[in-house]
Design an enzyme around this catalytic site. Sequence first.
Site, short mmCIF file in Angstrom:
data_model
loop_
_atom_site.label_atom_id
_atom_site.label_comp_id
_atom_site.label_asym_id
_atom_site.label_seq_id
_atom_site.Cartn_x
_atom_site.Cartn_y
_atom_site.Cartn_z
N GLU A 187 -10.96 -1.65 -3.14
CA GLU A 187 -11.62 -2.91 -2.83
C GLU A 187 -12.92 -2.70 -2.06
O GLU A 187 -13.90 -3.43 -2.25
CB GLU A 187 -10.68 -3.82 -2.04
CG GLU A 187 -9.57 -4.45 -2.85
CD GLU A 187 -8.42 -3.49 -3.14
OE1 GLU A 187 -8.36 -2.42 -2.49
OE2 GLU A 187 -7.59 -3.81 -4.00
N HIS A 239 0.92 -10.04 -1.11
CA HIS A 239 0.26 -10.64 -2.26
C HIS A 239 -0.01 -12.13 -2.08
O HIS A 239 -0.94 -12.67 -2.69
CB HIS A 239 1.09 -10.45 -3.53
CG HIS A 239 1.10 -9.05 -4.04
ND1 HIS A 239 1.60 -7.99 -3.33
CD2 HIS A 239 0.66 -8.53 -5.21
CE1 HIS A 239 1.47 -6.89 -4.04
NE2 HIS A 239 0.90 -7.19 -5.19
#
Length: 325
Positions: A60, A129
């Site tokens: 990321e 998540h």
Amino acid sequence: MAQMTMIQAITDAMRTELKNDENVLVFGEDVGQNGGVFRATEGLQKEFGEDRVFDTPLAESGIGGMAIGLALTGFRPVPEVQFFGFVYEVMDAISGQMARLRYRSGGSFHAPITVRSPFGGGVKTPELHADSLEGLMAQQPGLKVVIPSNPYDAKGLLISAIRDNDPVIFLEHMKLYRSFRQEVPEEEYTIEIGKAEVKREGTDITIVTYGAMVQASLKAAEELEKDGISAEVIDLRTVSPLDIDTIIGSVEKTNRAIVVQEAQKQAGIAANVVAEINDRAILSLEAPVLRVTAPDTVFAFSAAEDVWLPDHTDIIEKATQVVKF
């Protein structure tokens, strides 16, 4: 108009902007041939080629850094963070760089970057998540934070985000992706970022909310109506900047309010909304402004998720408490 799910509306928005502007690039983990975890980018690489829709390494921080570099050289990046719980890996790029770029350069440069990411509970995802981390983003000046609650808004807001010359964090609640369909124009249209919408008119109490809690609040409003309580439901759509005028206008009409969010009480943006109401409309209030939120713990494991998440019954209870204060 076509009947679309929210995921289809999001795909359609990206397709529209990829067609309209050759500088729009879509990239992230598995967004190319696979079309992303939720198939939000399905078919886009085949239609626009690997140079404009492409996979990245599982990093990321690298995705964020590349987005900044591309923005500085004239592109309009639309990077995907596969789940927003992974945003900590790219926080420096977002809060330390994108958010400050226009100010730091004295207006010489800007960051036309739209960071898309799924989030939210109710679908039994693994740990890290589902976290609602919009509050982290909303507390960083220089970022716009958008959270649609339905397919129509999702398409119009995403097109606006991609065309914006400043960074936008575009958060998509996973539970809403395929939970219902709505009429969505097949042609392009925009919805102004920073403008809330009154989803239901009411006279007795204002419910301010966003994301998946909009649907829960509308369900609660229907039940409250049976008990003689008329609830007005405001969908913020953008949680930073807030549409203060719409919020205050409603509170001055109903004289009561609650704020509903999926995030924990100490997180999200509910506390800021309450503070704004108290700052600007305290003399209009006939009761304290209360909050409906998740508990102040880390996000529950899936076995306890349904108990942990707020729902329409929690909204009904809190709204009734305020009306009867």
